[in-house]
Design an enzyme around this catalytic site. Sequence first.
Site, PDB file in Angstrom:
ATOM      1  N   ASP A  82       0.790  -1.353  -0.126  1.00  0.00           N
ATOM      2  CA  ASP A  82      -0.096   0.117   0.091  1.00  0.00           C
ATOM      3  C   ASP A  82       1.045   1.190   0.026  1.00  0.00           C
ATOM      4  O   ASP A  82       1.855   1.302   0.868  1.00  0.00           O
ATOM      5  CB  ASP A  82      -0.752  -0.195   1.279  1.00  0.00           C
TER       6      ASP A  82
ATOM      7  N   GLU B 168       1.640  -0.591  -5.067  1.00  0.00           N
ATOM      8  CA  GLU B 168       0.117   0.330  -5.240  1.00  0.00           C
ATOM      9  C   GLU B 168       0.796   1.716  -5.140  1.00  0.00           C
ATOM     10  O   GLU B 168       0.440   2.487  -4.064  1.00  0.00           O
ATOM     11  CB  GLU B 168      -0.755  -0.016  -4.196  1.00  0.00           C
TER      12      GLU B 168
END
Lengths: 666, 666
Positions: free
Chosen positions: B387, B416
């Site tokens: 993330d 990401e």
Amino acid sequence: MTDAPLDAIEAARRPRIAIEAVSPTVDGGRFPVKTVIGRAIVVEADVFADGHEVLRAEVVWRPRGEGDWRRAPMAELPNDRWRAAFTPEAIGRHEFAVEAWWDDFGTFRRDLTKKREAGLDVALETDEGLILLEEIASTAPQQAAKALADIILATRALGVSDRVAALLSPETHAAVEAAGHRAFLTRSAAYGLEVDRVQAAFASWYELFPRSESGDPTRHGTFRDVIRRLPQIRDMGFDVLYFPPIHPIGKTNRKGPNNTLTPGPNDVGSPYAIGSPDGGHDALHPELGSLEDFRALVAAAADNGLEIALDFAIQCSPDHPWLKENPGWFKWRPDGSMKYAENPPKKYQDIVNVDFYGPDAVPGLWVALRDVVLFWASEGVKTFRVDNPHTKAFPFWEWMIEEVKLEHPDAIFLSEAFTRPKVMYRLAKLGYSQSYTYFTWRNHKAEITEYLTELTTTAPKDFFRPHFFVNTPDINPYFLQTSGRAGFLIRAALATTLSGLWGMYNGFEICESAPLPGKEEYLDSEKYEIRIRNWAQAGNIIPEITRLNRIRKENPALHSHLGVRFYNCFDDHVLYYGKPRFAEDGSGRIEDMVLVFVNLDPFTVKNAPYEVPLWEFGLPDHGAIAVEDLMRGNRFTLTGKEQWIHLNPNELPFHVWRLTNLSGVA
Amino acid sequence: MTDAPLDAIEAARRPRIAIEAVSPTVDGGRFPVKTVIGRAIVVEADVFADGHEVLRAEVVWRPRGEGDWRRAPMAELPNDRWRAAFTPEAIGRHEFAVEAWWDDFGTFRRDLTKKREAGLDVALETDEGLILLEEIASTAPQQAAKALADIILATRALGVSDRVAALLSPETHAAVEAAGHRAFLTRSAAYGLEVDRVQAAFASWYELFPRSESGDPTRHGTFRDVIRRLPQIRDMGFDVLYFPPIHPIGKTNRKGPNNTLTPGPNDVGSPYAIGSPDGGHDALHPELGSLEDFRALVAAAADNGLEIALDFAIQCSPDHPWLKENPGWFKWRPDGSMKYAENPPKKYQDIVNVDFYGPDAVPGLWVALRDVVLFWASEGVKTFRVDNPHTKAFPFWEWMIEEVKLEHPDAIFLSEAFTRPKVMYRLAKLGYSQSYTYFTWRNHKAEITEYLTELTTTAPKDFFRPHFFVNTPDINPYFLQTSGRAGFLIRAALATTLSGLWGMYNGFEICESAPLPGKEEYLDSEKYEIRIRNWAQAGNIIPEITRLNRIRKENPALHSHLGVRFYNCFDDHVLYYGKPRFAEDGSGRIEDMVLVFVNLDPFTVKNAPYEVPLWEFGLPDHGAIAVEDLMRGNRFTLTGKEQWIHLNPNELPFHVWRLTNLSGVA
């Protein structure tokens, strides 16, 4: 599981800021970038880090061997690209790098400003600002630390609103700058930068054989004869006077006229057969004169604004003293003979090559060759045209050129390597200041455009300086053999306006072109005999060459091959290009532009539509621009983008104009 | 004059052979090139030296840490370029380099052959050949030296003509090869090569929130519930099942439905608010189940041909145990509070970030984070979606990923990072196996073509593997909000055929698109609440997704984004491209090609002319080719280059065909 806290400590010391894609560089920094003194170097790099903090970056540079870096702040462009320019102040090898750091206080200022503008309570932020200032002060030089301490003390006593004003004040900003706080400071690798004198990139060369300068076919020319000729060469606008080898010529296997193997007793031989009982590479051919005569020539040339370039041809006549003194510098055959030199398909029966890795060659031969160059440099010769460097070991060139430039940073080396492109480029990377090119064989619009585009927009732009010779003693171009006078004007116009470096071998100005039948060589080549010419003969193009050389001097855009832009002229035989000169304010605005049309067909009058590059000046298609015809001297105004050009090879097969924005014309 | 014979000796040891422009490389070797097991790596380099001698070159490679190099001979291409291919035999980090040397005996053979063919006397040459063989024997291994000595002895006794035959014989050639004589042997720098398992480049991902899998809106889903769902996901053809964080969720500042800040007592909160009294990143959210349950899920997934991917989100709920245990891993404000996380314009009031350079963060935090990944890897999870990696320190990623891959070379990391392009590329260079991309926002023909061209033909092709997600819990694309079912089919067709890696977040297959008004987010986002869906609802596109995933598996050309070629379809809304599969004989011949037409306009039927790429198969414009419609299963023959395509978004807005040369069809 592994457990490597030490690795993590090491890893945490690695650069937090990425500095990528630094330009200009050559092979990732393996070789230096080339420039000349007085020209600004534009350095760019991708600079970024994780997160959203404010970054700052500088280009740093210094002459090799100096401790202190000079610095120029980089400006941020779109897409994480940064740029700065600097101008070196001395010739010689330099290095540069990119530094970047987190601007902690800049980030604080940005965020505080935003929050204040959003009307948020920023009391806590001002506390944080003061803590940051304390941190910055803790590593600052004494005076800056004192100034910051005063600011902190005064600011702490204020209310929030006044604190904000104090933290954002120019005084606080200045005090922080003086503190030199640079979090996560990162420096890129250092990249080499070779700063040459201007003549490495911009010069006009004239080549002659001194022995042909007596004016009398029965008498061998001398250095003193050349001195008489200097004003004429200077008046044509040349800067460099280049001689094929001037050393003693061997007798063994001497060549006769037209490269025959059966010379008569009075034949002078090829000057490339270097070495005789009179000496080798550091001696002078006795018939040309003494060292005193040569010194007088070098001095007289300088008085005429000309410098002498010598030919460094690493090969020996079988009579060269080195063969006896240093047999271990050569490769002998089992029967005690030696192979003569070849550069296929050419055969050189009168010369042999040294062996750079022969049994005694390292370091003896390498040092001896370097010392030959150093000897002539000590005699005031700083420019060397090097014969066939592509058949000699690459590491030798890199070492030798660096050695010579350490002592003579003004030395210039021209590579005469007519070979595969990557070899030619490698020699330039290794240190050659200038390079012969394929220009001599590029005659068509598409191929000239393609070649110049390669040289000016791809990797070689940073290390390869093309020298556009229109002819040489070895190359009587096929094009000129049949083109007539117009062809000579075409090639002169191309060479003088496309490249900062151009050269001609004498005879070109009187349109000499008689070939050895079927070959790209001159009939009765001066390489093997003395040639006396009448420079004033009818049809000579001396006035045009003189004019072109003057235009070159007067227009900085012509001092480099870089920057050429090809424009639309709707005729496949008309090459049409511009060389802009930019404003010095870095705005990218074009001050003026040299615009050149060349009719590449020497036999046909051309009338062709073309586009005036009004857009380059920010003008609309119906705009008007001032034109000066630099060959003819007349001036006029062009209105509208679409125009027609007339080019008559029987008069002048080219135009050289200077375009200036009308608003910039008095 | 300087006098530096030692310098000259040193210089003479530098490489005589130039090895330049080795490819593939990433930032000149600073980062490894990426590949997957079983795929051949094609290495090229410029290799050349001074002179005209015969050169030879090899690519050498080895797994990191091993001593012996494997070798593959390079073939010479035009313009001093050389090429070889090799296929690594194991996953993990490798290194490769290019070696080159003068082939002295090869040069001798070439020259002797030429001279003999020219009818010259070569007696002396045969003497030279024997001397060369002696030299080669002098450094050869014992057996090869003996063989050469025998050859020399036998050859010396022969007449010239037989000597020539002996010197050029295959036996002599073989003996010389065995001697391993490599004059001026040069090796390039070694370049890193990361060999991943196939799934790093080719995989289909399905994303769901385990807590939504109970089938009952009043009951929190569990890992056991997910196990029930596995066959359905497998049957759609997915390989990877990816979960947002499954760790304990904090209560402090917990988010309510639709990202509100006022949750009710039963609201489940965002799983990205990691950490509670129940534990942190290495614990499981109690309502999902125990570690035993999780292990059962991992095992059941494997039984279904699926692997589990976890979300590695380096952030903490204020309730995370680390805040108390390791306060020195965080950045505290002067009042003892902490700033919440932001990724502008998004605000995450329920989480705080760690400080990678906090007072106790090095090495404690770095090691703890690495150990989190190693813990889950030891539980059988080898794929991690990370993330927001762009807001964490670059050096951490490079260190952590390398540490994990040393122990688990099969580990895969997906970045990401929806941020600036150079940051996204940097993360890939630092070690990320896969990367989210801008695909989600590329809807028009020109922009898709441009983006794919950048990804497949410029620097990123060697290190950046794009993962084409059609939606995520965070991204409800504007295009899908209004496109209706056809839009979902369009995006599925693009993702599955343009990239080796594609993914969807559940709901996509039933065309969910209700937005938070005006935002690119889902209404009633699953990030903040449990969502129960009816997968069988009318209009779902499960059959099409299933078919596309099967086509992907059956066609190797679809196992990578590389190799895509855009063709002419004369409609600005029809994207038309092919992915060729080449013959394995290295001839460059195309075996077959997947050909895709996508009508990018979900509302309009298109009839458009296009060109069948017959030329790719060496066929003339009037040629014929066999076509299989991979979506519908029918087969037909196309004759002639110019054809028309029909695309009806109300039926199927795309076609996926396979073209095969008729001569190759049974």
